[in-house]
Scaffold this motif. Sequence first.
Motif, PDB file in Angstrom:
ATOM      1  N   ILE A   1       0.847  -1.190   0.000  1.00 21.03           N
ATOM      2  CA  ILE A   1       0.000   0.000   0.000  1.00 21.03           C
ATOM      3  C   ILE A   1       0.882   1.240   0.000  1.00 21.03           C
ATOM      4  N   PRO A   2       0.316   2.384  -0.398  1.00 20.40           N
ATOM      5  CA  PRO A   2       1.113   3.618  -0.431  1.00 20.40           C
ATOM      6  C   PRO A   2       1.656   3.987   0.950  1.00 20.40           C
ATOM      7  N   LEU A   3       2.789   4.672   0.943  1.00 20.89           N
ATOM      8  CA  LEU A   3       3.444   5.052   2.190  1.00 20.89           C
ATOM      9  C   LEU A   3       2.539   5.908   3.077  1.00 20.89           C
ATOM     10  N   ASN A   4       1.752   6.812   2.492  1.00 26.19           N
ATOM     11  CA  ASN A   4       0.902   7.647   3.344  1.00 26.19           C
ATOM     12  C   ASN A   4      -0.099   6.806   4.127  1.00 26.19           C
ATOM     13  N   GLU A   5      -0.522   5.686   3.574  1.00 27.85           N
ATOM     14  CA  GLU A   5      -1.424   4.810   4.311  1.00 27.85           C
ATOM     15  C   GLU A   5      -0.677   4.061   5.414  1.00 27.85           C
ATOM     16  N   VAL A   6       0.563   3.694   5.157  1.00 30.81           N
ATOM     17  CA  VAL A   6       1.382   3.057   6.199  1.00 30.81           C
ATOM     18  C   VAL A   6       1.607   4.043   7.347  1.00 30.81           C
ATOM     19  N   LEU A   7       1.805   5.320   7.016  1.00 34.13           N
ATOM     20  CA  LEU A   7       1.987   6.330   8.061  1.00 34.13           C
ATOM     21  C   LEU A   7       0.748   6.427   8.943  1.00 34.13           C
ATOM     22  N   VAL A   8      -0.431   6.309   8.344  1.00 36.93           N
ATOM     23  CA  VAL A   8      -1.669   6.326   9.130  1.00 36.93           C
ATOM     24  C   VAL A   8      -1.725   5.090  10.027  1.00 36.93           C
ATOM     25  N   LEU A   9      -1.385   3.926   9.479  1.00 40.96           N
ATOM     26  CA  LEU A   9      -1.370   2.712  10.306  1.00 40.96           C
ATOM     27  C   LEU A   9      -0.417   2.875  11.485  1.00 40.96           C
ATOM     28  N   GLY A  10       0.748   3.472  11.239  1.00 38.20           N
ATOM     29  CA  GLY A  10       1.715   3.688  12.313  1.00 38.20           C
ATOM     30  C   GLY A  10       1.171   4.621  13.383  1.00 38.20           C
ATOM     31  N   ALA A  11       0.474   5.671  12.970  1.00 42.10           N
ATOM     32  CA  ALA A  11      -0.106   6.604  13.947  1.00 42.10           C
ATOM     33  C   ALA A  11      -1.201   5.917  14.758  1.00 42.10           C
ATOM     34  N   VAL A  12      -2.009   5.099  14.116  1.00 38.84           N
ATOM     35  CA  VAL A  12      -3.046   4.347  14.841  1.00 38.84           C
ATOM     36  C   VAL A  12      -2.373   3.453  15.878  1.00 38.84           C
ATOM     37  N   ASP A  13      -1.312   2.789  15.483  1.00 42.04           N
ATOM     38  CA  ASP A  13      -0.581   1.913  16.403  1.00 42.04           C
ATOM     39  C   ASP A  13      -0.006   2.702  17.575  1.00 42.04           C
ATOM     40  N   ARG A  14       0.608   3.849  17.299  1.00 46.98           N
ATOM     41  CA  ARG A  14       1.210   4.667  18.369  1.00 46.98           C
ATOM     42  C   ARG A  14       0.176   5.129  19.386  1.00 46.98           C
ATOM     43  N   HIS A  15      -1.030   5.462  18.922  1.00 49.02           N
ATOM     44  CA  HIS A  15      -2.035   6.024  19.818  1.00 49.02           C
ATOM     45  C   HIS A  15      -2.926   4.976  20.466  1.00 49.02           C
ATOM     46  N   GLY A  16      -2.879   3.757  19.990  1.00 48.16           N
ATOM     47  CA  GLY A  16      -3.618   2.670  20.625  1.00 48.16           C
ATOM     48  C   GLY A  16      -5.096   2.973  20.785  1.00 48.16           C
ATOM     49  N   ALA A  17      -5.610   2.726  21.979  1.00 49.72           N
ATOM     50  CA  ALA A  17      -7.038   2.851  22.244  1.00 49.72           C
ATOM     51  C   ALA A  17      -7.564   4.279  22.102  1.00 49.72           C
ATOM     52  N   SER A  18      -6.686   5.270  22.117  1.00 46.65           N
ATOM     53  CA  SER A  18      -7.142   6.660  21.994  1.00 46.65           C
ATOM     54  C   SER A  18      -7.083   7.165  20.556  1.00 46.65           C
ATOM     55  N   ALA A  19      -6.884   6.257  19.589  1.00 41.91           N
ATOM     56  CA  ALA A  19      -6.748   6.656  18.190  1.00 41.91           C
ATOM     57  C   ALA A  19      -8.107   7.051  17.617  1.00 41.91           C
ATOM     58  N   SER A  20      -8.311   8.350  17.507  1.00 44.79           N
ATOM     59  CA  SER A  20      -9.508   8.882  16.867  1.00 44.79           C
ATOM     60  C   SER A  20      -9.060   9.617  15.610  1.00 44.79           C
ATOM     61  N   PRO A  21      -9.967   9.883  14.690  1.00 36.56           N
ATOM     62  CA  PRO A  21      -9.561  10.625  13.490  1.00 36.56           C
ATOM     63  C   PRO A  21      -8.884  11.954  13.810  1.00 36.56           C
ATOM     64  N   GLY A  22      -9.382  12.681  14.777  1.00 32.07           N
ATOM     65  CA  GLY A  22      -8.765  13.961  15.148  1.00 32.07           C
ATOM     66  C   GLY A  22      -7.355  13.802  15.688  1.00 32.07           C
ATOM     67  N   VAL A  23      -7.164  12.808  16.527  1.00 26.22           N
ATOM     68  CA  VAL A  23      -5.840  12.550  17.101  1.00 26.22           C
ATOM     69  C   VAL A  23      -4.848  12.156  16.004  1.00 26.22           C
ATOM     70  N   ILE A  24      -5.298  11.301  15.089  1.00 24.45           N
ATOM     71  CA  ILE A  24      -4.422  10.850  14.000  1.00 24.45           C
ATOM     72  C   ILE A  24      -4.098  12.014  13.065  1.00 24.45           C
ATOM     73  N   ALA A  25      -5.098  12.813  12.713  1.00 22.58           N
ATOM     74  CA  ALA A  25      -4.870  13.964  11.833  1.00 22.58           C
ATOM     75  C   ALA A  25      -3.877  14.933  12.466  1.00 22.58           C
ATOM     76  N   ASP A  26      -4.032  15.191  13.750  1.00 22.65           N
ATOM     77  CA  ASP A  26      -3.099  16.091  14.441  1.00 22.65           C
ATOM     78  C   ASP A  26      -1.690  15.499  14.470  1.00 22.65           C
ATOM     79  N   ASP A  27      -1.597  14.217  14.772  1.00 21.29           N
ATOM     80  CA  ASP A  27      -0.295  13.546  14.838  1.00 21.29           C
ATOM     81  C   ASP A  27       0.448  13.665  13.508  1.00 21.29           C
ATOM     82  N   LEU A  28      -0.263  13.461  12.410  1.00 20.83           N
ATOM     83  CA  LEU A  28       0.357  13.460  11.090  1.00 20.83           C
ATOM     84  C   LEU A  28       0.344  14.838  10.424  1.00 20.83           C
ATOM     85  N   ARG A  29      -0.220  15.837  11.128  1.00 19.79           N
ATOM     86  CA  ARG A  29      -0.331  17.186  10.552  1.00 19.79           C
ATOM     87  C   ARG A  29      -1.028  17.108   9.199  1.00 19.79           C
ATOM     88  N   MET A  30      -2.161  16.423   9.207  1.00 20.53           N
ATOM     89  CA  MET A  30      -2.886  16.136   7.979  1.00 20.53           C
ATOM     90  C   MET A  30      -4.280  16.752   8.076  1.00 20.53           C
TER      91      MET A  30
END
Length: 146
Positions: free
Chosen positions: A28-57
Amino acid sequence: MNTDEATVFRRNLMALHRRLREEHVGDIPLNEVLVLGAVDRHGASASPGVIADDLRMARSNLAALLRRLEARELVDVAPDPADGRRSLIGLTRRGRELLERDRVEREMWLVKAAAAALTPAEAKQLLAAGALMQRLADFREHPERP
């Protein structure tokens, strides 16, 4: 560190960052892997807002990526049990396996490159520098910013 030294350091750091990104050869494209990594880093608190902020997206860009990842069965998106207006994102087994494979491939490249390009003493210096870089990454002049 002065500004000239900071410029050299930033350029070197970004060169390594770009090189590690080149080692992504997954399904899969790297940007999707980056999202998977952010979801993994944030665990149970991974919400769309948290992920968007983490990735500055932009949230709209993230929403499109999440739809693709969910269609590929790499993430699950479910209502937050504590607040039904929010969603929580989790990795599926397939998503976790894909992310782990990508990480292992890039880490294997790093191990090979370090063995070929660095002395054992330099490799130890690089590890120590990594801890210092983490301290810099954790520094917040404005603690209210994520």
